[in-house]
Design a protein around this motif. Structure first.
Motif, PDB file in Angstrom:
ATOM      1  N   PHE A  56      35.650  59.331  46.253  1.00  0.00           N
ATOM      2  CA  PHE A  56      34.501  59.329  45.338  1.00  0.00           C
ATOM      3  C   PHE A  56      33.195  59.090  46.087  1.00  0.00           C
ATOM      4  CE2 PHE A  56      38.085  57.964  42.757  1.00  0.00           C
ATOM      5  CZ  PHE A  56      37.926  58.697  41.587  1.00  0.00           C
ATOM      6  N   ASN A  84      27.208  52.719  45.153  1.00  0.00           N
ATOM      7  CA  ASN A  84      28.189  51.664  44.834  1.00  0.00           C
ATOM      8  C   ASN A  84      28.788  51.019  46.066  1.00  0.00           C
ATOM      9  OD1 ASN A  84      27.877  51.619  42.131  1.00  0.00           O
ATOM     10  ND2 ASN A  84      29.641  52.898  41.648  1.00  0.00           N
ATOM     11  N   LEU A  85      27.959  50.817  47.070  1.00  0.00           N
ATOM     12  CA  LEU A  85      28.427  50.084  48.257  1.00  0.00           C
ATOM     13  C   LEU A  85      28.290  48.594  47.948  1.00  0.00           C
ATOM     14  CD1 LEU A  85      26.653  52.209  51.006  1.00  0.00           C
ATOM     15  CD2 LEU A  85      29.050  52.302  50.334  1.00  0.00           C
ATOM     16  N   ILE A  86      29.281  47.836  48.326  1.00  0.00           N
ATOM     17  CA  ILE A  86      29.259  46.393  48.001  1.00  0.00           C
ATOM     18  C   ILE A  86      28.285  45.703  48.962  1.00  0.00           C
ATOM     19  CG2 ILE A  86      30.664  44.309  47.796  1.00  0.00           C
ATOM     20  CD1 ILE A  86      33.082  46.237  47.311  1.00  0.00           C
ATOM     21  N   PRO A  87      27.197  45.147  48.427  1.00  0.00           N
ATOM     22  CA  PRO A  87      26.125  44.652  49.309  1.00  0.00           C
ATOM     23  C   PRO A  87      26.513  43.457  50.168  1.00  0.00           C
ATOM     24  CG  PRO A  87      25.680  44.087  47.023  1.00  0.00           C
ATOM     25  CD  PRO A  87      26.874  44.967  47.004  1.00  0.00           C
ATOM     26  N   THR A  88      27.529  42.701  49.722  1.00  0.00           N
ATOM     27  CA  THR A  88      27.903  41.500  50.485  1.00  0.00           C
ATOM     28  C   THR A  88      28.917  41.812  51.592  1.00  0.00           C
ATOM     29  OG1 THR A  88      29.439  41.061  48.691  1.00  0.00           O
ATOM     30  CG2 THR A  88      27.396  39.802  48.708  1.00  0.00           C
ATOM     31  N   LEU A  89      29.335  43.076  51.664  1.00  0.00           N
ATOM     32  CA  LEU A  89      30.246  43.474  52.750  1.00  0.00           C
ATOM     33  C   LEU A  89      29.486  44.293  53.785  1.00  0.00           C
ATOM     34  CD1 LEU A  89      33.452  44.596  50.785  1.00  0.00           C
ATOM     35  CD2 LEU A  89      32.906  42.349  51.717  1.00  0.00           C
ATOM     36  N   GLU A 131      33.365  47.270  56.418  1.00  0.00           N
ATOM     37  CA  GLU A 131      34.219  46.685  55.374  1.00  0.00           C
ATOM     38  C   GLU A 131      34.198  47.551  54.119  1.00  0.00           C
ATOM     39  OE1 GLU A 131      33.872  41.974  56.672  1.00  0.00           O
ATOM     40  OE2 GLU A 131      32.466  42.813  55.223  1.00  0.00           O
ATOM     41  N   VAL A 135      37.664  49.858  52.315  1.00  0.00           N
ATOM     42  CA  VAL A 135      38.215  49.534  50.988  1.00  0.00           C
ATOM     43  C   VAL A 135      39.354  50.462  50.544  1.00  0.00           C
ATOM     44  CG1 VAL A 135      37.637  49.464  48.513  1.00  0.00           C
ATOM     45  CG2 VAL A 135      36.235  48.222  50.156  1.00  0.00           C
ATOM     46  N   LEU A 157      42.535  49.708  52.447  1.00  0.00           N
ATOM     47  CA  LEU A 157      43.121  48.404  52.103  1.00  0.00           C
ATOM     48  C   LEU A 157      43.737  48.442  50.706  1.00  0.00           C
ATOM     49  CD1 LEU A 157      40.415  46.031  53.623  1.00  0.00           C
ATOM     50  CD2 LEU A 157      42.628  46.639  54.576  1.00  0.00           C
ATOM     51  N   ILE A 158      43.127  49.223  49.811  1.00  0.00           N
ATOM     52  CA  ILE A 158      43.717  49.387  48.471  1.00  0.00           C
ATOM     53  C   ILE A 158      45.091  50.047  48.605  1.00  0.00           C
ATOM     54  CG2 ILE A 158      43.534  50.702  46.315  1.00  0.00           C
ATOM     55  CD1 ILE A 158      40.518  50.269  46.421  1.00  0.00           C
ATOM     56  N   PHE A 209      45.104  45.715  58.159  1.00  0.00           N
ATOM     57  CA  PHE A 209      43.676  45.538  58.403  1.00  0.00           C
ATOM     58  C   PHE A 209      43.238  46.230  59.703  1.00  0.00           C
ATOM     59  CE2 PHE A 209      39.795  43.347  59.513  1.00  0.00           C
ATOM     60  CZ  PHE A 209      39.158  43.184  58.298  1.00  0.00           C
ATOM     61  N   ARG A 259      24.686  45.327  57.085  1.00  0.00           N
ATOM     62  CA  ARG A 259      24.873  45.356  55.627  1.00  0.00           C
ATOM     63  C   ARG A 259      24.289  46.662  55.083  1.00  0.00           C
ATOM     64  NH1 ARG A 259      25.731  39.957  53.610  1.00  0.00           N
ATOM     65  NH2 ARG A 259      27.430  39.279  54.936  1.00  0.00           N
ATOM     66  N   ARG A 269      33.411  56.346  53.218  1.00  0.00           N
ATOM     67  CA  ARG A 269      34.368  55.605  52.391  1.00  0.00           C
ATOM     68  C   ARG A 269      35.225  56.565  51.555  1.00  0.00           C
ATOM     69  NH1 ARG A 269      32.051  51.627  47.864  1.00  0.00           N
ATOM     70  NH2 ARG A 269      31.364  53.628  47.042  1.00  0.00           N
TER      71      ARG A 269
END
Lengths: 396, 242
Positions: B95, B101-106, B110, B114, B117-118, B123, B146, B162
């Protein structure tokens, strides 16, 4: 994914700080209030700690150590005759008024011990000798009592100050002189009066008018006889009540006078309710702050969780991520809160007020409750995420 | 089986999709038919509310249609349960979202890890594969930063990395250039087009952005919940209608 879940948690430092504050405050409140509660409750059976004997014998109607119902002096002989008794000594305890030299009155816990054996004597004397109790009109006062009953003098700065009593000082009990020949170190009592030790016979004199003065009997079992066995024999042969002296309040058993005293105060006073309310408050505050903060954390990350769902993560994976985040925050929050409670406790122990007893069980219970808060927080988050439609990621 | 059947990557036939209550029903898709071929980049275009996003969601298996059949790389989706659909998306779909929709805290890497890892990949393996694809999209050296330290175009490259790191056959892009300027959008679309040039892959792009229509192999125009026409030469599409 769990590593990433933790990085998500630690990446938002402001939220993490808020979450940890809530959990730590909750843990602190629960651990600290519980420790003060058990500290105060440990004072209720202080005589069991200060007056040491393996078996205590009392009137059958006695429910707790602070409520002695006087026995007949002849009961001592009956107990001594029980098979398995090595020795038995009389003990008098009562609350009486002491008149200080400056005219003030103080309530004291008068303890009369056997002058021959000194059974029940304080373990640590910081001044004087126990043998001096055999001298006329003599008493031994505890350290805290010596300070409390001290003489008011005027200091060099002109301000009044209290000078602790010392060996050689005197006061009166029922108009009979009491001369201090020793200062001892004992645990403070719930009833607040200082411990004043004297001989059993002299205690009779200090309590003029009392028909019976034998409060308890301190008994030592013979070799090979356990305290519990001896208690059974004494009760069977004399009809009196016999108690063991163990002060482990967590174990079951009706023989321990300390434990019975603890539970008597638990059921007959408002102390547990009062402290229980504070502990519950800590729990609710923890749930409210942590739940709200964690929920807000989940809300902020909702679109990312939706994206992760769209990418093929099942709710099981996401639920485990949220649990890892919540429980990690819970562990850190517990550590901080319990650490702070320990720090405050140490300061309290040094000052002696209020009493502070942090049993390992308190830490375990706090740990479980904090994890419970984390669990509730995680469940709130999981419910929210489970309701998010994966298709919502396409709606901008 | 015909040769054509082998070339079809996505096929949706007679798809109906309604929202709301029976009294207050909104028709999103009505007898919609759609096909996308292997090795092509097809765009879904049309005015707002015409059903593009709903059709994309149906193809992606995040929405289940009330009627019709959906087949993606030979797998029928209409009979699958939620868990099977989730597993299907995990394996077969990548997608790219409108707002990244990137996770800002990763970190960048990382975020890219995703999907792997899903899937339950170790790792270290996920890290190595993510590093390789980050290099492929031209972001080598930025993997530990970041996402919000990157430009919009760079963030979309991370999103593409991703989407592709687990090598899904179907890449779904929802308005991939709407947050980007013309040049950056062009670069991103060049990258997406290059990625579609594989017989094992198909790229479906939903877009309003007529500036990128030239990157499509075919364009499916939607109107009132169905495909109104399919244009083989994007230059023939009159974007003023969109």
């Amino acid at each position: 994914m769990y590593r990433l879940a933790l990085n998500m948690l630690f990446g938002d430092r402001a939220k993490l700080a808020m979450l940890l504050c809530g959990l730590a405050f909750s843990a602190l409140l629960m651990a600290q209030q519980s420790s003060v509660f058990f500290g105060i409750m440990s004072w209720t059976y202080t005589p069991m700690v200060n007056i040491r004997a393996q078996v205590w014998v009392s009137d059958p109607m006695v429910e707790q150590v602070n409520d002695a119902k006087p026995l007949r002096d002849t009961d001592l002989g009956r107990v001594r005759s029980v098979d398995g008794v090595a020795w038995a000594a009389p003990l008098h305890t009562s609350f009486v008024q002491a008149r200080m030299q400056d005219g003030n009155f103080k309530l004291i816990t008068l303890v009369g011990i056997d002058a021959d054996t000194f059974a029940g004597a304080p373990a640590v004397l910081t001044q004087g000798r126990i043998e001096d109790l055999r001298l006329p009109d003599t008493v031994i006062v505890d350290e805290w009592g010596a300070a409390l009953m001290g003489r008011m003098t005027v200091g060099p700065d002109g301000k009044p100050r209290s000078t602790p009593l010392k060996v050689g000082d005197t006061f009166e009990v029922n108009d009979i002189q009491a001369r201090i020949v020793g200062i001892c170190k004992v645990k403070r009592a719930f009833t607040g009066g200082p411990f004043v030790y004297t001989t059993y016979d002299r205690a009779k004199g200090y309590t003029l008018g009392a028909r019976r003065t034998l409060s308890f009997m301190l008994v030592e079992p013979q070799k090979g006889v356990t305290p519990a066995e001896l208690c059974d024999r004494i009760e069977r042969d004399t009809g009196l009540k016999a108690w063991t002296s163990d002060t482990v309040i967590w174990s079951w058993g009706e023989r321990s006078l300390a434990r019975n005293t603890f539970w008597w105060f638990w059921t007959n006073t408002g102390i547990p309710f009062s402290f229980g309310t504070a502990v519950l408050l800590g729990l609710f505050v923890g749930i409210a702050i942590s739940g709200q903060t964690f929920y807000s954390f989940v809300l902020e990350n909702l679109k990312y969780f939706a994206a992760i769902k769209a990418m093929g993560a099942g709710m099981g994976v996401i639920a485990r991520m949220l649990f890892v985040q919540a429980f990690t925050a819970g562990l850190i929050g517990f550590g901080l809160g319990a650490g702070m409670a320990q720090g405050i406790g140490r300061a309290m122990i040094e000052k002696g007020m209020p009493p502070f007893v942090m049993y390992p069980q308190i830490l375990w219970a706090t740990f479980v409750l904090v994890l419970g808060i984390s669990f509730v927080s995680a469940i709130i988050g999981i419910i929210k995420v489970s309701r998010v439609d994966a298709a919502s990621v396409f709606r901008g | 089986m015909s040769t054509l059947a082998h070339t079809i990557a996505v096929r949706a036939s007679g798809v109906d999709m309604f929202f709301g209550t029976p009294e207050n029903q909104v028709v999103a898709l009505q007898q919609a038919d759609f096909e996308a071929r292997r090795g092509e980049l097809i765009m879904l275009v049309g005015p707002s509310g015409c059903g593009k996003t709903t059709l994309l969601s149906v193809i992606a298996g995040t929405l289940t249609p009330q009627a019709g059949t959906v087949e993606v790389f030979g797998q029928r989706l209409d009979g699958l349960g939620q868990e099977e659909l989730t597993a299907f998306r995990r394996k077969h779909l990548g997608f790219v979202f409108q707002s990244f929709n990137l996770i800002p805290t990763l970190t960048v890497i990382e975020n890219v890890m995703v999907p792997l890892l899903i899937q339950g990949r170790p790792f270290d393996e996920a890290h190595a594969r993510s590093l390789a694809i980050i290099e492929k999209v031209g972001l080598k050296g930025r993997e530990d930063g970041r996402p919000n330290a990157l430009s919009g175009g760079q963030q979309q490259r991370v999103a593409i990395a991703r989407a592709l790191v687990h090598e899904p056959p179907l890449l779904i892009c929802d308005e991939p250039t709407s947050a980007l300027d013309k040049d950056t959008g062009g670069h991103i679309m060049e990258l997406v087009r290059d990625l579609s040039r594989s017989p094992e892959r198909c790229v479906v792009v939903v877009s309003h952005d007529h500036r990128i229509f030239r990157f499509a192999d075919r364009i499916a125009e939607m109107e009132d919940g169905r495909i109104s026409r399919v244009v083989d030469d994007p230059k023939l599409l009159d974007s003023t209608h969109l």
